[in-house]
Design a protein around this motif. Structure first.
Motif, PDB file in Angstrom:
ATOM      1  N   TRP A 169      -4.641 -15.792 -21.142  1.00  0.00           N
ATOM      2  CA  TRP A 169      -4.746 -14.293 -21.797  1.00  0.00           C
ATOM      3  C   TRP A 169      -5.330 -13.582 -21.673  1.00  0.00           C
ATOM      4  O   TRP A 169      -4.790 -12.496 -21.627  1.00  0.00           O
ATOM      5  CB  TRP A 169      -5.092 -14.473 -23.166  1.00  0.00           C
ATOM      6  N   PHE A 170      -5.935 -13.555 -20.162  1.00  0.00           N
ATOM      7  CA  PHE A 170      -6.674 -12.606 -18.849  1.00  0.00           C
ATOM      8  C   PHE A 170      -6.353 -12.952 -17.919  1.00  0.00           C
ATOM      9  O   PHE A 170      -6.615 -14.107 -17.070  1.00  0.00           O
ATOM     10  CB  PHE A 170      -8.153 -13.352 -19.796  1.00  0.00           C
ATOM     11  N   ASP A 171      -5.755 -11.304 -16.796  1.00  0.00           N
ATOM     12  CA  ASP A 171      -6.169 -12.116 -15.935  1.00  0.00           C
ATOM     13  C   ASP A 171      -6.106 -10.038 -15.412  1.00  0.00           C
ATOM     14  O   ASP A 171      -5.893  -9.426 -14.713  1.00  0.00           O
ATOM     15  CB  ASP A 171      -4.693 -12.298 -15.703  1.00  0.00           C
ATOM     16  N   ALA A 172      -7.635 -11.097 -14.329  1.00  0.00           N
ATOM     17  CA  ALA A 172      -7.800  -9.102 -13.412  1.00  0.00           C
ATOM     18  C   ALA A 172      -7.770  -9.702 -12.337  1.00  0.00           C
ATOM     19  O   ALA A 172      -8.595  -8.536 -11.586  1.00  0.00           O
ATOM     20  CB  ALA A 172      -9.337  -9.297 -13.805  1.00  0.00           C
ATOM     21  N   ASP A 173      -7.193 -10.471 -11.502  1.00  0.00           N
ATOM     22  CA  ASP A 173      -7.339 -10.627 -10.110  1.00  0.00           C
ATOM     23  C   ASP A 173      -6.706  -9.506  -9.721  1.00  0.00           C
ATOM     24  O   ASP A 173      -5.851  -9.308  -9.777  1.00  0.00           O
ATOM     25  CB  ASP A 173      -6.285 -11.852  -9.770  1.00  0.00           C
ATOM     26  N   PRO A 174      -7.015  -8.679  -8.914  1.00  0.00           N
ATOM     27  CA  PRO A 174      -6.576  -7.367  -7.832  1.00  0.00           C
ATOM     28  C   PRO A 174      -5.769  -7.308  -7.067  1.00  0.00           C
ATOM     29  O   PRO A 174      -4.938  -7.098  -6.541  1.00  0.00           O
ATOM     30  CB  PRO A 174      -7.642  -6.852  -8.168  1.00  0.00           C
ATOM     31  N   HIS A 175      -5.604  -8.552  -7.092  1.00  0.00           N
ATOM     32  CA  HIS A 175      -4.424  -9.179  -6.097  1.00  0.00           C
ATOM     33  C   HIS A 175      -3.584  -9.562  -6.280  1.00  0.00           C
ATOM     34  O   HIS A 175      -2.658  -9.686  -4.977  1.00  0.00           O
ATOM     35  CB  HIS A 175      -5.431  -9.932  -4.463  1.00  0.00           C
ATOM     36  N   ARG A 176      -3.116  -9.792  -7.655  1.00  0.00           N
ATOM     37  CA  ARG A 176      -1.545 -10.738  -7.529  1.00  0.00           C
ATOM     38  C   ARG A 176      -0.747  -9.025  -8.136  1.00  0.00           C
ATOM     39  O   ARG A 176      -1.513  -8.166  -9.065  1.00  0.00           O
ATOM     40  CB  ARG A 176      -1.595 -10.854  -9.035  1.00  0.00           C
ATOM     41  N   PRO A 177       0.467  -9.098  -8.004  1.00  0.00           N
ATOM     42  CA  PRO A 177       1.471  -7.867  -8.484  1.00  0.00           C
ATOM     43  C   PRO A 177       1.736  -7.587  -9.294  1.00  0.00           C
ATOM     44  O   PRO A 177       1.352  -8.498 -10.166  1.00  0.00           O
ATOM     45  CB  PRO A 177       2.535  -8.024  -7.221  1.00  0.00           C
ATOM     46  N   ILE A 178       1.823  -7.037  -9.968  1.00  0.00           N
ATOM     47  CA  ILE A 178       2.088  -6.035 -10.894  1.00  0.00           C
ATOM     48  C   ILE A 178       3.780  -5.947 -11.341  1.00  0.00           C
ATOM     49  O   ILE A 178       4.055  -5.446  -9.996  1.00  0.00           O
ATOM     50  CB  ILE A 178       1.016  -4.791 -11.686  1.00  0.00           C
ATOM     51  N   ARG A 179       4.557  -6.226 -12.103  1.00  0.00           N
ATOM     52  CA  ARG A 179       5.639  -6.368 -11.938  1.00  0.00           C
ATOM     53  C   ARG A 179       5.846  -5.250 -12.520  1.00  0.00           C
ATOM     54  O   ARG A 179       5.712  -4.483 -13.444  1.00  0.00           O
ATOM     55  CB  ARG A 179       6.681  -7.237 -12.819  1.00  0.00           C
ATOM     56  N   LEU A 180       7.292  -4.527 -11.778  1.00  0.00           N
ATOM     57  CA  LEU A 180       7.427  -3.169 -12.069  1.00  0.00           C
ATOM     58  C   LEU A 180       9.052  -3.800 -12.292  1.00  0.00           C
ATOM     59  O   LEU A 180      10.077  -3.440 -10.690  1.00  0.00           O
ATOM     60  CB  LEU A 180       7.431  -1.766 -11.138  1.00  0.00           C
ATOM     61  N   PRO A 278     -11.116   1.100 -11.544  1.00  0.00           N
ATOM     62  CA  PRO A 278     -11.234   2.361 -10.734  1.00  0.00           C
ATOM     63  C   PRO A 278     -11.564   1.863  -9.169  1.00  0.00           C
ATOM     64  O   PRO A 278     -12.662   0.615  -8.729  1.00  0.00           O
ATOM     65  CB  PRO A 278     -11.968   3.250 -10.599  1.00  0.00           C
ATOM     66  N   GLY A 279     -10.116   1.704  -8.639  1.00  0.00           N
ATOM     67  CA  GLY A 279     -11.328   1.025  -7.281  1.00  0.00           C
ATOM     68  C   GLY A 279     -10.616  -0.413  -6.611  1.00  0.00           C
ATOM     69  O   GLY A 279     -10.432  -0.086  -5.530  1.00  0.00           O
ATOM     70  N   ASP A 280      -9.837  -1.229  -7.788  1.00  0.00           N
ATOM     71  CA  ASP A 280      -8.969  -2.168  -7.404  1.00  0.00           C
ATOM     72  C   ASP A 280      -7.955  -1.759  -6.467  1.00  0.00           C
ATOM     73  O   ASP A 280      -7.323  -0.718  -6.868  1.00  0.00           O
ATOM     74  CB  ASP A 280      -9.076  -2.592  -8.757  1.00  0.00           C
ATOM     75  N   PRO A 281      -7.586  -2.721  -5.709  1.00  0.00           N
ATOM     76  CA  PRO A 281      -6.105  -2.384  -5.158  1.00  0.00           C
ATOM     77  C   PRO A 281      -5.410  -2.640  -6.313  1.00  0.00           C
ATOM     78  O   PRO A 281      -5.377  -4.029  -7.405  1.00  0.00           O
ATOM     79  CB  PRO A 281      -5.937  -3.405  -4.238  1.00  0.00           C
ATOM     80  N   LEU A 282      -4.066  -2.447  -5.892  1.00  0.00           N
ATOM     81  CA  LEU A 282      -3.310  -2.823  -6.775  1.00  0.00           C
ATOM     82  C   LEU A 282      -1.569  -2.379  -6.069  1.00  0.00           C
ATOM     83  O   LEU A 282      -1.087  -2.200  -5.125  1.00  0.00           O
ATOM     84  CB  LEU A 282      -3.284  -1.211  -7.598  1.00  0.00           C
ATOM     85  N   ARG A 283      -0.947  -3.500  -6.203  1.00  0.00           N
ATOM     86  CA  ARG A 283       0.904  -4.250  -5.265  1.00  0.00           C
ATOM     87  C   ARG A 283       1.586  -3.852  -6.489  1.00  0.00           C
ATOM     88  O   ARG A 283       1.120  -4.653  -7.487  1.00  0.00           O
ATOM     89  CB  ARG A 283       0.527  -4.759  -4.724  1.00  0.00           C
ATOM     90  N   PHE A 284       2.900  -3.377  -6.625  1.00  0.00           N
ATOM     91  CA  PHE A 284       3.764  -3.710  -7.320  1.00  0.00           C
ATOM     92  C   PHE A 284       4.899  -4.560  -6.825  1.00  0.00           C
ATOM     93  O   PHE A 284       5.264  -4.556  -5.312  1.00  0.00           O
ATOM     94  CB  PHE A 284       4.730  -2.669  -7.544  1.00  0.00           C
ATOM     95  N   ALA A 285       5.468  -5.369  -7.421  1.00  0.00           N
ATOM     96  CA  ALA A 285       6.366  -6.582  -7.532  1.00  0.00           C
ATOM     97  C   ALA A 285       8.057  -5.961  -7.919  1.00  0.00           C
ATOM     98  O   ALA A 285       7.823  -5.843  -8.881  1.00  0.00           O
ATOM     99  CB  ALA A 285       6.216  -7.520  -7.662  1.00  0.00           C
ATOM    100  N   GLU A 286       9.072  -5.729  -7.390  1.00  0.00           N
ATOM    101  CA  GLU A 286       9.532  -5.462  -8.258  1.00  0.00           C
ATOM    102  C   GLU A 286      10.788  -6.961  -9.621  1.00  0.00           C
ATOM    103  O   GLU A 286      10.425  -7.895  -8.791  1.00  0.00           O
ATOM    104  CB  GLU A 286      11.145  -5.274  -7.851  1.00  0.00           C
ATOM    105  N   ILE A 287      11.112  -6.810 -10.513  1.00  0.00           N
ATOM    106  CA  ILE A 287      11.552  -7.342 -11.461  1.00  0.00           C
ATOM    107  C   ILE A 287      12.944  -6.449 -12.525  1.00  0.00           C
ATOM    108  O   ILE A 287      12.888  -5.157 -12.477  1.00  0.00           O
ATOM    109  CB  ILE A 287      10.528  -7.780 -12.572  1.00  0.00           C
ATOM    110  N   GLY A 288      13.793  -7.268 -12.122  1.00  0.00           N
ATOM    111  CA  GLY A 288      14.652  -6.823 -13.039  1.00  0.00           C
ATOM    112  C   GLY A 288      14.853  -6.405 -14.937  1.00  0.00           C
ATOM    113  O   GLY A 288      13.422  -7.433 -15.618  1.00  0.00           O
TER     114      GLY A 288
END
Length: 324
Positions: A169-180, A278-288
């Motif tokens: 229920w808690f994931d603060a890993d800045p290296h895992r992509p956010i689905r978009l 603030p300052g964390d990296p962020l990548r998006f991963a495409e999701i349908g």
């Protein structure tokens, strides 16, 4: 029954599940940045889902409990002490009257949620106690403030002997992509920008807040200029202002806007995004859309099962303690 605010922290606000049905009047939803953490905190102390809690950001408050209480902290991992002892989150903890809770700095994640049995009392505005700093509905905690708490049932001491595993229920890993998901105006981006949205790294800017996360990184551009009529917005909408740096809208987002909507964060990933700082990296991963809906429904099913299990466990604990 009350809690005294000895130190307010960086940004500590009262939040329930938000303000519904007023977007047509220009009033947004507000509510928690991480709704899952809020719901679990309330469940651990036997509160209803919509009960008001404290949302704590990066640096927490110092609170004195002027009556016996039961509390639970979920979300970000804070360096915290209850009286003279370390304070552990993700469990219900009885607190004797006169005890001081000191929540220092977040070690992992950004936002934690402090629930108290009976809930924090606040006069509702448009049906909700949620603080909307941007709209001027409510205000962050300030030193010297006294928070009322509601009535609560007697709590057996055994409540403190078990806890939740925060990992699902808690994931603060800045290296895992956010689905978009692709937004309505995604195809208006030029080819380089379409590739960059799902491939290039961004960084959460220092001026990010509960209204939106500004994303520093490769400048995105439109293939041709667009004239857009102001349209409804949602938590997680990614807009593209003229400067070319995207903005991911958060809990206090405006209800309408005229910038191109190039993406929408999958609802299941909004709590993960809320725990980035603030300052964390962020990548998006495409999701349908189908996969995004399936993942959200699966999460809600698992969360509902856990909430029901917590309620049943608390009922059994009360029964063993011989109290209603």
């Amino acid at each position: 029954m009350s809690v005294a605010v000895l130190k307010p922290g960086l940004l500590t606000t009262l939040q329930d599940r938000g303000r519904h049905g007023y977007a047509a009047f220009g009033v947004g939803h507000a509510g928690p940045m991480d709704e899952v953490a809020l719901r679990l905190a309330n469940a651990l102390v036997g509160n209803a889902d919509e009960t008001a809690v404290l949302e704590i950001t990066l640096t927490g408050p110092r609170l004195r409990f002027d009556t016996d209480a039961v509390i639970a902290l979920t979300g970000a991992d804070f360096d915290s002490r209850l009286g003279d002892a370390p304070f552990a989150g993700w469990r219900a903890v009885p607190v004797p009257a006169g005890t001081v809770l000191d929540l220092a700095r977040a070690r992992r994640g950004t936002r934690a949620y402090l629930a108290i049995a009976g809930g924090f009392r606040a006069a509702p505005v448009l049906g909700s106690a949620a603080t909307d700093v941007n709209a001027g509905l409510g205000a962050p905690l300030h030193g010297g403030e006294v928070l009322g708490i509601g009535q609560w049932a007697s709590v057996p001491a055994s409540r403190a002997t078990w806890s939740l595993d925060p990992r699902p229920w808690f994931d603060a890993d800045p290296h895992r992509p956010i689905r978009l998901l692709r937004g309505r105006h995604f195809d208006a981006l030029d080819a380089r920008s379409r590739a960059a949205l799902f491939g290039a790294p961004f960084r959460i800017a220092a001026d990010s807040n509960r209204v939106g996360y500004r994303l520093d990184g490769e400048r995105l551009t439109l293939a041709t200029p667009l004239e857009i009529v102001s349209e409804p917005l949602a938590f997680g909408t990614v807009q593209l202002p003229p400067g070319g740096q995207p903005i991911a809208l958060m809990a206090e987002h405006p209800v309408t806007g005229g910038y191109p909507r190039i993406g929408q964060v999958a609802a299941v990933d909004l709590p993960r995004l809320a725990q980035r700082r603030p300052g964390d990296p962020l990548r998006f991963a495409e999701i349908g859309l189908d996969e995004a809906q399936t993942r959200y429904l699966r999460r809600e099913h698992e969360l509902t099962q856990l909430l029901d299990a917590i309620t049943a466990r608390l009922g059994r604990d009360r029964g063993r303690d011989g109290k209603d």
